[in-house]
Design an enzyme around this catalytic site. Structure first.
Site, PDB file in Angstrom:
ATOM      1  N   SER A 137      41.813  52.165  43.098  1.00 20.32           N
ATOM      2  CA  SER A 137      40.658  51.087  43.300  1.00 20.32           C
ATOM      3  C   SER A 137      39.402  52.019  43.440  1.00 20.32           C
ATOM      4  O   SER A 137      38.645  51.144  43.214  1.00 20.32           O
ATOM      5  CB  SER A 137      41.156  50.233  43.982  1.00 20.32           C
TER       6      SER A 137
ATOM      7  N   LYS B  72      36.966  51.541  40.476  1.00 20.22           N
ATOM      8  CA  LYS B  72      36.316  50.207  40.327  1.00 20.22           C
ATOM      9  C   LYS B  72      34.791  50.324  40.434  1.00 20.22           C
ATOM     10  O   LYS B  72      34.369  49.527  39.544  1.00 20.22           O
ATOM     11  CB  LYS B  72      36.765  48.921  41.217  1.00 20.22           C
TER      12      LYS B  72
ATOM     13  N   TYR C  23      42.527  50.640  31.805  1.00 20.64           N
ATOM     14  CA  TYR C  23      42.450  50.331  33.370  1.00 20.64           C
ATOM     15  C   TYR C  23      43.394  51.214  33.937  1.00 20.64           C
ATOM     16  O   TYR C  23      42.904  51.964  35.183  1.00 20.64           O
ATOM     17  CB  TYR C  23      42.490  48.878  33.531  1.00 20.64           C
TER      18      TYR C  23
ATOM     19  N   TYR D 235      39.308  45.244  49.952  1.00 18.37           N
ATOM     20  CA  TYR D 235      40.387  44.300  49.859  1.00 18.37           C
ATOM     21  C   TYR D 235      40.080  43.001  50.560  1.00 18.37           C
ATOM     22  O   TYR D 235      38.933  42.509  50.880  1.00 18.37           O
ATOM     23  CB  TYR D 235      41.903  44.799  49.878  1.00 18.37           C
TER      24      TYR D 235
ATOM     25  N   VAL E 186      44.791  52.505  46.545  1.00 16.61           N
ATOM     26  CA  VAL E 186      46.266  52.260  47.111  1.00 16.61           C
ATOM     27  C   VAL E 186      47.116  53.939  47.295  1.00 16.61           C
ATOM     28  O   VAL E 186      48.117  53.908  47.813  1.00 16.61           O
ATOM     29  CB  VAL E 186      47.174  51.387  46.264  1.00 16.61           C
TER      30      VAL E 186
HETATM   31  N1  GLU Z   1      45.887  50.751  39.671  1.00 12.76           N
HETATM   32  C1  GLU Z   1      46.194  49.911  40.878  1.00 12.76           C
HETATM   33  C2  GLU Z   1      46.465  48.582  40.543  1.00 12.76           C
HETATM   34  O1  GLU Z   1      45.830  47.901  39.773  1.00 12.76           O
HETATM   35  C3  GLU Z   1      44.921  50.006  41.890  1.00 12.76           C
HETATM   36  C4  GLU Z   1      45.148  49.195  42.767  1.00 12.76           C
HETATM   37  C5  GLU Z   1      44.268  49.658  44.054  1.00 12.76           C
HETATM   38  O2  GLU Z   1      44.095  50.752  44.317  1.00 12.76           O
HETATM   39  O3  GLU Z   1      44.123  48.835  45.007  1.00 12.76           O
HETATM   40  O4  GLU Z   1      47.370  47.952  40.888  1.00 12.76           O
END
Ligand code: GLU
Length: 423
Positions: free
Chosen positions: A59, A62, A184, A235, A253
């Site tokens: 993430s 992002k 993605y 988050y 994550v």
């Molecule tokens: N690729 C992960 C997902 O979309 C990223 C989630 C994350 O790092 O929070 O579930």
């Protein structure tokens, strides 16, 4: 600095939580890895621990893809599709704002998938290539995709697939949702180290510019990205984070966590075990500790310089000797000094020899103050050896600068600048 970082790793204490396992390949990570990196804006990177261990960005990708979407489509077009409100939801919540029908922000998966789809490119592969190019420029080296993690995550991507189909129902996403999720997922599978992330963070800290002077992100885009990271980056614990650490950040994550102290430094940590919110347990603790030790918190008041401006009288001229970097608040002090100049035709020297930088607002304030002195009848001379006032506002290029200005306050050799600032 390096000693401090070693101490930080030693004092981080017991780990807790679990390595993410909903992506099967992540469950294989060595949970005891621990690393930290701090990157300055001029390119120095200090590291300690497993600084060369690669992990997937997840993430933390992002904010960067959101930046590219804005650069490609313009901010307004992106805001029409993705809100910037903290959601308080888990990162993979299947939700759109009931009023706007948009993902609540680009840091949860719904918004991140929408950002990914907004990146320009002829097809899904071209989009991923452009994303990888951007990340690589920010990291200062060519990055690549961890294919094993990608395959592993794609095989379990039903939830993200559901989000993408949902986005298509509200017309936020055009094209094939499966293609977008594939892209993605590749974006999330880019391999990085804490060195890379700290350097990427340092570019955000520098308003989008790399230490080599490459303006990778437009400053306005950069500001938007940092603002969203500050409110939505952690988050559903973004509020806790902003109070206890106080800087824009993004976690992933795989156990990475990146923080940005604007104008100062980029920081990254890595430790794979995650807390209940999905943030690296020891990573959060290290940031809290760094905030305590190094004073990172953005809301902590910055002490303003005491001797920004002093007035001396030399050979019947009033000399305003100004020092330090100038922003709004320092420029206000300078103007207060100007305002105390008795009306009359006393020569006034504005000495900027000790000023190396003024931001745009400070520059405009200074020029306005100088203009007023001139209107009040003063013979105003400016010593500006570093070109702090620039030329854009005066249009003349005649402001006093150059070596000859250095070392002397007596401005006789310099052109009369009053006309240049008459405005
Ligand atoms: N690729 C992960 C997902 O979309 C990223 C989630 C994350 O790092 O929070 O579930």
């Amino acid at each position: 600095m390096i000693d401090y970082l070693h101490l930080l790793l030693e004092s981080v204490g017991e780990d807790a939580g679990e390595v993410a396992s909903y992506i099967p390949e992540l469950a294989n990570a060595d949970p005891d890895r621990l690393a930290v990196a701090v990157a300055t804006l001029d390119g120095e990177v200090y590291v300690a621990g497993d600084a060369d261990t690669e992990f997937t960005i997840q993430s933390i990708s992002k904010p960067f893809t959101y930046a590219l979407a804005i650069a490609d489509q313009g901010l307004d077009a992106v805001l029409e599709r993705i809100d910037v409100e903290p959601s308080g939801d888990a990162f993979n919540e299947i939700s759109l704002d009931p009023d706007t029908g948009r993902p609540r922000n680009p840091m949860i998966n719904a918004g991140a998938i929408a950002s990914h789809a907004l990146v320009s490119g002829d097809d899904a592969d071209a989009r991923v290539e452009r994303i990888l190019d951007l990340y690589s420029r920010l990291a200062g080296r060519r990055l690549s995709i961890a294919e094993d993690v990608f395959e592993s995550e794609l095989s379990e991507a039903d939830r993200n697939m559901a989000l993408a189909y949902m986005l298509r129902t509200v017309k936020t996403l055009k094209g094939d949702p499966a293609d977008v999720v594939r892209g993605y997922t590749r974006q999330c599978s880019v391999s990085v180290t804490v060195r890379d992330l700290a350097r990427m963070a340092s570019v955000l800290a520098a308003g989008g510019k790399t230490p080599d002077g490459d303006q990778v992100l437009d400053p306005a885009v950069n500001l938007q990205v940092l603002s969203v990271m500050a409110t939505c980056g952690m988050y559903n614990s973004a509020g806790d984070w902003l109070t206890s650490v106080g800087i824009p950040a993004k976690s992933g994550v795989a156990g990475g966590l990146m923080g940005v102290l604007p104008g100062q430094v980029g920081i990254a940590v890595f430790s794979p075990r995650l807390d209940a919110h999905g943030n690296s347990t020891r990573g959060v603790r290290m940031f809290e500790r760094m905030n305590h030790d190094l004073g990172l918190h953005l809301m902590a008041p910055v002490e303003s310089a005491h001797s920004v401006s002093r007035r001396l009288v030399r050979e019947s001229a009033a000399v305003h000797e100004i020092s330090g970097d100038l922003h709004f608040i320092e420029a206000e002090r300078v103007l207060r000094g100007f305002a105390q100049e008795p009306v009359g035709d006393t020569p006034v020297v504005v000495d900027l020899d000790r000023v190396h930088r003024a931001n745009d607002i400070a520059r405009r304030m200074l020029l306005e103050g100088i203009r007023r002195l001139y209107i009040d009848g003063h013979d105003v001379r400016i010593v500006d050896p570093w070109g702090v006032l620039g030329t854009a506002e005066t249009g003349s290029g005649e402001l006093v600068r150059g070596e000859q200005a250095h070392g002397g306050y007596v401005p006789a050799a310099f052109p009369d600048v009053a006309s240049a600032v008459r405005g």
